[in-house]
Design a protein around this motif. Structure first.
Motif, PDB file in Angstrom:
ATOM      1  N   GLY A  32       0.781  -1.238   0.000  1.00 29.98           N
ATOM      2  CA  GLY A  32       0.000   0.000   0.000  1.00 29.98           C
ATOM      3  C   GLY A  32       0.806   1.277   0.000  1.00 29.98           C
ATOM      4  N   ASP A  33       1.916   1.313   0.726  1.00 34.21           N
ATOM      5  CA  ASP A  33       2.740   2.523   0.768  1.00 34.21           C
ATOM      6  C   ASP A  33       3.288   2.795  -0.629  1.00 34.21           C
ATOM      7  OD1 ASP A  33       4.700   4.485   1.106  1.00 34.21           O
ATOM      8  OD2 ASP A  33       5.344   3.705   3.048  1.00 34.21           O
ATOM      9  N   ASN A  58      -2.910   0.530  -4.239  1.00 31.44           N
ATOM     10  CA  ASN A  58      -3.060   1.941  -3.892  1.00 31.44           C
ATOM     11  C   ASN A  58      -3.442   2.735  -5.145  1.00 31.44           C
ATOM     12  OD1 ASN A  58      -2.680   4.653  -3.226  1.00 31.44           O
ATOM     13  ND2 ASN A  58      -0.812   4.297  -2.064  1.00 31.44           N
ATOM     14  N   TRP A 229      -4.611  -3.064   6.853  1.00 27.84           N
ATOM     15  CA  TRP A 229      -4.154  -1.999   5.964  1.00 27.84           C
ATOM     16  C   TRP A 229      -2.708  -1.593   6.277  1.00 27.84           C
ATOM     17  CZ3 TRP A 229      -6.409  -1.359   1.614  1.00 27.84           C
ATOM     18  CH2 TRP A 229      -7.797  -1.454   1.465  1.00 27.84           C
ATOM     19  N   THR A 232      -0.041   1.745   5.399  1.00 26.26           N
ATOM     20  CA  THR A 232      -0.809   2.903   4.958  1.00 26.26           C
ATOM     21  C   THR A 232      -1.235   3.724   6.172  1.00 26.26           C
ATOM     22  OG1 THR A 232      -3.059   2.000   5.109  1.00 26.26           O
ATOM     23  CG2 THR A 232      -1.754   1.380   3.175  1.00 26.26           C
ATOM     24  N   ARG A 307      -2.994  10.746   6.226  1.00 24.48           N
ATOM     25  CA  ARG A 307      -3.639  10.320   4.988  1.00 24.48           C
ATOM     26  C   ARG A 307      -4.051  11.584   4.252  1.00 24.48           C
ATOM     27  NH1 ARG A 307      -9.910   8.984   4.500  1.00 24.48           N
ATOM     28  NH2 ARG A 307     -10.029   8.551   2.261  1.00 24.48           N
TER      29      ARG A 307
END
Length: 535
Positions: A32-33, A58, A229, A232, A307
């Protein structure tokens, strides 16, 4: 003459692949990153013609391939947009059209990613493919939760396990028809003797997993953690033991996607945790700058754990007529001072210099002034020049004060290269203080954005926004106009961060109260003000 015999050659099976056909790249996007995407993965995305992507990818990765056709084939528990056989057929069909296809998968394609099946389908069709590994979810999520997957004092192995290998609800019809084969049978008596385990996709079956491990001999007080998750800003980690983790996960309402780590290594989280300790971790921040200028602020806030929702309220564009701009650029050297008030100014001037076939020598002996460090940096980067004057406070009035105190206003000629909506305060002060000429030239124009992104409106309606950043009075005015009265009232539930006094004044005129104002009126000061007040 002696008889010559040809050497016997082994028979080889040659598989011919048509070189004029396309190619499929199976790219692991990581968990995700955005920063965990490999350089090779980025390169392939930027040149892709088609991108076939999963639920766990993502969305920011898709900005790297703006011209590519994007096809969503995501799978969630018991909800599949396509079956695996349909995905395989899609990849084959796209490659046969001669296209460069990126099959973008969360994590690593070959770690419970069904990449092997997709490669097999491509090989059976005699089509080219390559595999680009990605950082798999258990390794990255564990690291971001402060859990090293190996430690010389605690474990010498780390085992990947699928967490729902027998959950029929998760399987496609073709998978259920195959029945439970050797690949889906887990021997918990073996797993219970291993020092460290990672269960993928096992949130629903977590009670059964923990129960089976305990029944098979693993101590009930073995540390365990479920990470949702991972990597993230939405990451959430619930830690406990085999005995109580299922109850804790249920109480925290953790759902997929998640991985569960089991073993003594989990206990190290108490001292090695770092990602979730960042000052803005888990908070949603709206950035209202132009899309061209949002990058630096977005990066700084992301590094602080936020975020980000980018919601540009301003669009910049060239002036309708370039005649006055070009004249100002050509004669810039005849002025005593040339002033830039924003980073967009030097960028616009550089573009005109290139179009006119000239360079920064047009500034001649004129001295340069800039308001703000970002503007001064833009002058260096875009024009290869250093400014002669930059006030300590990033407001027009401070620049006017400094010029007057230095005796550089009376009798001087000034050229201001800035936006069409710039405040008149600087022009008025220079004239009041004795300037013989003040030429105020708009080298770029600003317009209110046509609309706001749906992600912002949805988050605002759901009360999910923690911060909104404002870097100018126009960002505040435009956001208010785009939201309308009803939604504007909802901003009072979020904290508003202002870059300086002029912006704060505009917010108050709109009936909004800034929670923080940057002590130094730049991006660093804005982020510092926000990270100093996170409660």
């Amino acid at each position: 003459m002696p008889t010559r015999f040809a050497a016997t050659r082994p028979t080889r099976r040659i598989v011919r692949v048509k070189s004029d056909r396309g190619i499929v790249y199976l790219v692991g996007a990581g968990p995700g990153d955005f920063g965990l995407l490999t350089l090779r993965g980025r390169e392939l995305l930027e040149s892709a013609q088609v991108v076939v992507y999963d639920f766990l990818v993502n969305p920011q990765f898709l900005t790297l391939c703006p011209t590519a056709e994007k096809i969503y084939v995501g799978k969630q528990a018991a909800r599949h947009s396509m079956t695996q056989d349909e995905i395989n057929a899609l990849l084959v069909a796209q490659a046969r059209l001669g296209r460069r296809v990126v099959r973008l998968k969360g994590g690593d394609p070959f770690v419970f990613g069904r990449g092997g099946e997709e490669c097999a389908a491509l090989a059976a069709a005699a089509l080219r493919f390559e595999v680009v590994p990605g950082v798999t979810a258990s390794i990255a999520s564990a690291a971001y939760a402060g859990i090293p997957i190996t430690h010389r004092d605690l474990n010498s192995s780390f085992t990947f396990v699928t967490g729902h290998e027998k959950e029929a609800d998760y399987q496609e019809p073709d998978a259920r028809a195959r029945g439970a084969g050797a690949a889906t049978d887990l021997d918990y008596s073996v797993l219970a003797r291993l020092p460290a385990l990672a269960f993928y996709m096992g949130v629903k079956s977590l009670p059964r997993i923990c129960r089976k491990l305990i029944e098979s001999g693993m101590p009930a007080d073995t540390p365990a953690a479920t990470i949702r998750w991972g990597t993230t800003p939405r990451q959430k980690t619930v830690a406990g033991t085999l005995a109580d983790l299922p109850e804790k996960v249920a109480a925290a309402k953790l759902g997929p996607p998640a991985v569960t780590i089991v073993g003594r290594i989990v206990a190290l989280r108490e001292t090695l945790g770092w990602f979730e300790n960042r000052p803005l971790f888990g908070q949603t921040v709206v950035v209202t700058r132009t899309r061209q200028q949002a990058g630096t602020l977005t990066q700084r806030l992301t590094a602080a754990g936020a975020r980000i929702i980018e919601a540009p309220t301003i669009e910049t564009l060239p002036p309708a007529s370039m005649e006055r701009v070009d004249e100002a650029v050509r004669t810039a050297g005849s002025f005593d001072w040339v002033i830039f008030t924003s980073a967009a100014g030097p960028a616009a001037v550089r573009e005109r210099l290139d179009r006119l076939g000239t360079d920064a020598r047009v500034f001649g002996k004129a001295r340069l002034a800039a308001i703000g460090e970002a503007t001064a940096a833009a002058v260096r980067e875009r024009l290869a020049l250093r400014v002669d004057l930059m006030p300590t406070r990033s407001v027009a009035e401070a620049l006017a004060d400094d010029l007057r105190q230095a005796g550089e206003t009376a009798g001087k000629r000034f050229l201001l290269l800035r936006a069409d909506i710039a405040r008149p305060a600087l022009v008025e002060r220079l004239r009041t203080d004795g300037a013989v000429e003040v030429a105020d030239v708009a080298v770029y124009e600003t317009r209110r954005a046509r609309s706001l992104p749906p992600a912002l409106l949805e988050a605002l309606d759901n009360g999910e926004i923690d911060w909104i950043t404002f870097t100018s009075g126009s960002t505040a005015r435009n956001l208010a106009a785009l939201l309308g009265p009803d939604r504007l009232a909802r901003l009072k539930t979020a904290k508003l961060a202002s870059i300086g006094p002029i912006t704060s004044q505009t917010l108050r005129q709109l009936g909004l109260t800034p929670a923080v104002e940057a002590a130094t009126h730049n991006i660093d000061g804005l982020v510092a003000a926000m990270t100093g007040q996170t409660d």
